[in-house]
Design a protein around this motif. Structure first.
Motif, short mmCIF file in Angstrom:
data_model
loop_
_atom_site.label_atom_id
_atom_site.label_comp_id
_atom_site.label_asym_id
_atom_site.label_seq_id
_atom_site.Cartn_x
_atom_site.Cartn_y
_atom_site.Cartn_z
N GLU A 263 76.79 -25.38 -16.10
CA GLU A 263 75.91 -26.58 -16.01
C GLU A 263 74.67 -26.26 -15.77
O GLU A 263 73.64 -25.83 -16.00
CB GLU A 263 76.60 -28.10 -15.97
CG GLU A 263 75.29 -29.21 -15.93
CD GLU A 263 75.20 -30.59 -15.71
OE1 GLU A 263 74.85 -30.94 -16.08
OE2 GLU A 263 76.87 -30.57 -14.97
N HIS A 265 73.34 -23.28 -15.17
CA HIS A 265 73.00 -22.20 -15.75
C HIS A 265 73.09 -22.03 -17.48
O HIS A 265 73.01 -21.55 -18.18
CB HIS A 265 73.03 -21.11 -15.67
CG HIS A 265 73.47 -20.47 -13.83
ND1 HIS A 265 74.59 -21.30 -12.78
CD2 HIS A 265 71.73 -19.90 -13.37
CE1 HIS A 265 73.26 -21.24 -12.35
NE2 HIS A 265 72.80 -19.96 -11.79
N GLU A 266 72.66 -23.77 -17.48
CA GLU A 266 72.81 -23.77 -19.64
C GLU A 266 72.25 -22.83 -20.11
O GLU A 266 72.88 -22.31 -21.41
CB GLU A 266 73.05 -24.92 -19.65
CG GLU A 266 73.63 -26.09 -20.64
CD GLU A 266 75.04 -26.61 -21.10
OE1 GLU A 266 76.26 -25.43 -20.89
OE2 GLU A 266 75.07 -27.51 -19.54
N ASP A 267 71.21 -22.86 -19.33
CA ASP A 267 70.20 -22.34 -20.30
C ASP A 267 70.32 -20.91 -20.07
O ASP A 267 70.36 -19.92 -21.72
CB ASP A 267 68.35 -22.62 -19.75
CG ASP A 267 68.53 -22.24 -18.32
OD1 ASP A 267 69.63 -22.01 -17.36
OD2 ASP A 267 67.43 -21.46 -17.67
N LEU A 268 70.62 -19.68 -19.73
CA LEU A 268 71.12 -18.58 -19.36
C LEU A 268 71.99 -18.34 -20.09
O LEU A 268 72.17 -17.27 -21.21
CB LEU A 268 71.07 -18.00 -18.27
CG LEU A 268 70.50 -17.89 -17.10
CD1 LEU A 268 70.58 -17.40 -15.84
CD2 LEU A 268 70.22 -16.39 -17.82
N SER A 270 73.32 -19.82 -23.03
CA SER A 270 72.43 -20.08 -24.12
C SER A 270 72.34 -18.92 -24.56
O SER A 270 72.22 -18.70 -25.50
CB SER A 270 72.13 -21.74 -24.39
OG SER A 270 71.01 -21.61 -24.29
N SER A 271 71.61 -18.26 -23.77
CA SER A 271 70.61 -17.23 -24.17
C SER A 271 71.11 -15.94 -24.38
O SER A 271 71.57 -15.96 -25.59
CB SER A 271 69.46 -16.40 -22.87
OG SER A 271 69.84 -16.92 -22.30
#
Ligand SMILES: Nc1ncnc2c1ncn2[C@@H]1O[C@H](COP(=O)(O)OP(=O)(O)O)[C@@H](O)[C@H]1O
Ligand SMILES: [Mg+2]
Lengths: 411, 243
Positions: A263, A265-268, A270-271
């Motif tokens: 959660e 590092h969700e952005d990481l 998803s990248s």
């Protein structure tokens, strides 16, 4: 031998060179797809491993996801209440020791407490802002990499002096302190204390190394001016992939905000998904282009063998049988290409994996390569599928050919 | 391909049903100037016949043979095989009928160049799939041996003479024991000696109880057959039997 196979085989053999080129095309496509997948997956796995190792898997802190209802809201059944002075909540996790014991009872892993304090560290005339974490050295070792990141001193050095502090190597450089130096700590709460540097650590992450320091929990509580304060629990679980599930269970049990590394590092992550989508698109395109060669050769063969097709149809072979001859030819190319491509891909992976990367900040390492059978499976399946598609159009055309025109033309 | 319509078709009927029947068959090629290949053909060919189709070049002999053999479809009229209408058959059904009941021999031998002659002869049997692999090979070998080609089984078509190739083509046409052999100028490209051999072969096929329909412009050969259908400009000019 099966008639379709037999005829297909004579056709591809009669065009050996072109067939070879088509096979090579598919093989290169499959080989590089396998290599790309191994490389991307390898670096992704490595990245996640590092991420997972560097961070607690779950962080439980004294915040709540939804603000707790105010006493007035509970007392009066109103839609909305204005102008209240909210009841002040004492910072920190209530009964940290009991909470920790309760969590440790079922969590497949270890729990460590911490106290967070913002402070300015001053030595001689230089000062720098830092985030100070109060830790329990014995428990800390089980949830973080800090013990391995120590350059000088150990975590238990914290017990060797009153107000002992471990600082990041870069931070120490910045203010000119070294082990044994007595530095001044001034917190945002207004506490000022003298602390002795007993160790230096280096995580490799610049912002951490120049902006954080560790003290004992007790020291942290003094700096925060709140005895018994623990505002964060950090948890490391046996299987990092279970973190999300464990985190939500903790949150349900304790009501405290509990954040898994996924959660956080969700952005990481998803990248990474986007990266994968891009990669598989490219891989798909490579394999598609490879199948153009197959389309070419099958088209050529159907033109060249128009007379044979007319013969076969006049003898009474139906469209499906004639079509499958050429589809099988395309599949032969696809299959041969995939098999050669597997070998090529494997060799490429080995070659890439043996490349040494030298960096002043790291020990010599190798490119991380993942060897996964499903990479081969997917590349092979896509190659066969696109070969099928490449062969189907000319095969269908060939099967619909009208024998009379060709027989007349040849007579 | 494994549907067995053959049993139904081959079932002996009390009244002899013609093997192949054309009823008012007309074939016109569409185009800016439509070409009439054949017009108003009515004929019935029975069992154990030896039929010559003759006529000047361009009179529609080949066209008629293709229509009788379901390789082409009439624009008008219909072709019946053993009394069964073929107009509404699917392409697959027509293919199956050709495979199981009709054998073609063309002027040019039309063998597969990459296959041995044994494999060429076995090909229709493989396509039909009614025999075991060893049965197919045995039958192909027997057929070729009976045509004097026993020594050439493993050879490619281009290693044979024209007459030998044409005999292989006949063997292939016979592979699935068809009711009728349709031959389009089978001796057309052969010297007189080979030509005579192939003719004798066709005659033998008739003697063994099958029907042969052969297009020829060789009047002498046609005279030795049992029935002669003469075409002029795509229409039947005369249809005479000698038996
Ligand atoms: N595809 C075609 N386009 C135009 N004319 C054709 C075509 N096929 C056949 N013909 C013409 O149809 C007529 C009959 O041809 P064919 O049946 O081959 O005659 P035969 O076999 O008796 O020589 C001929 O005049 C021929 O030129
Ligand atoms: Mg002709």
């Amino acid at each position: 031998m099966n008639l379709v196979l037999q005829i297909a085989w004579t056709h591809v053999r009669s065009r050996a060179r072109q067939t070879g080129v088509a096979i090579a095309g598919v093989a290169v496509g499959v080989g590089f797809s396998v290599m790309m997948a191994g490389l991307m997956q390898g670096s992704q796995d490595d990245f996640i491993r590092q991420l997972v190792n560097a961070l607690p898997h779950i962080t439980v802190n004294d915040e709540r996801r939804n603000p707790p209802p105010q006493p007035a809201e509970q007392a009066y059944d109103a839609a909305q209440i204005h102008g209240l002075t909210p009841s002040v909540r004492r910072k920190g996790i209530k009964n940290p020791l009991a909470t920790m014991a309760a969590l440790e009872a079922w969590i497949p892993g270890a729990v460590a407490p911490s106290v967070k304090v913002q402070a300015i560290l001053r030595y001689a005339t230089r000062d720098v802002g830092a985030s100070i974490t109060g830790i329990d050295p014995r428990r800390e070792a089980r949830v973080s990499e800090l013990p391995n990141q120590m350059r000088q001193g150990t975590l238990s050095s914290l017990y060797t002096a009153t107000n002992a502090i471990i600082v990041g190597e870069r931070l120490a450089e910045k203010i000119g302190a070294r082990v044994g130096s007595n530095i001044t700590v001034q917190t945002s709460e207004g506490t000022q204390a003298s602390a002795q540097v007993v160790g230096l650590f280096r995580s490799g992450i610049a912002s951490v190394d120049e902006g954080s320091a560790y003290v004992l929990v007790r020291t942290g509580q003094v700096l925060a001016r709140q005895t018994g304060l623990v505002n964060e629990l950090r948890i490391r679980v046996g299987d990092p992939m279970e973190a999300r599930e464990v985190a939500s269970r903790i949150e349900r049990q304790t009501d405290y905000k509990s954040v898994s590394w996924q959660e956080a590092h969700e952005d990481l992550l998803s990248s990474l998904v986007i990266r994968n989508v891009i990669m598989y698109t490219i891989v798909g395109a490579i394999l598609l282009v490879a199948s153009f060669g197959t389309y070419n050769i099958i088209s050529t063969i159907t033109h060249e063998k128009a007379r044979d097709i007319a013969i076969l149809k006049s003898l009474g072979l139906n469209e499906r049988t004639v079509r499958s001859i050429f589809v099988v030819e395309a599949q032969m190319i696809g299959l041969a290409g995939a098999l050669v491509g597997f070998v090529l891909g494997y060799l490429l992976c080995i070659a890439l994996g043996s490349i040494e990367i030298k960096s002043p900040f790291m020990d010599i390492t190798h490119l991380p390569i993942a060897y996964k059978s499903w990479h081969y499976g997917v590349a092979g399946a896509v190659a066969l599928l696109s070969s099928f598609a490449a062969g189907y159009a000319p095969a269908r055309k060939a099967a619909r050919l009208h024998p009379v025109e060709i027989i007349r033309g040849a007579t | 391909m494994t549907e067995t319509r053959t049993s139904e078709i081959r079932e002996p009927k009390p009244a002899p049903v013609p093997l192949i029947e054309a009823r008012g068959v007309t074939r016109i090629l569409p185009g800016v100037v439509p070409t009439t290949l054949v017009r108003g053909i009515d004929l019935a060919i029975g069992d154990n016949e030896f039929v010559a189709i003759t006529g000047p070049s361009g009179s529609g002999k080949s066209s008629l043979l293709y229509l009788l053999g379901l390789l082409d479809l009439p624009t008008e009229g219909e072709v019946l095989i053993r009394g069964r209408a073929t107009a509404h058959m699917t392409e697959d059904e027509r293919a199956f009928t050709r495979l199981s009941m009709l054998g073609f021999v063309f002027q040019f031998h039309f063998l597969l160049q990459e296959f041995s002659i044994l494999d060429n002869v076995a090909l229709p049997m493989r396509a039909l799939g009614a025999r075991s692999e060893s049965d197919m090979r045995d039958r192909a070998r027997d057929l070729l041996s009976s045509l004097g080609l026993a020594d050439h089984l493993g050879k490619r078509p281009d290693q044979l003479s024209g007459g030998q190739r044409q005999r292989v083509a006949v063997a292939r046409a016979l592979a699935n024991e068809p009711a009728v052999i349709l031959a389009d100028e089978p001796t057309g490209s052969l010297d007189s000696k080979s030509s005579e051999q192939v003719f004798e072969l066709l005659k033998e096929i008739v003697d063994n109880g099958r029907t042969v329909v052969a297009v020829t412009h060789d009047i002498a050969l046609a005279e030795r057959m049992h029935r002669r259908i003469h075409l002029i400009d795509g229409e039947i000019d005369s249809d005479r039997s000698r038996r």
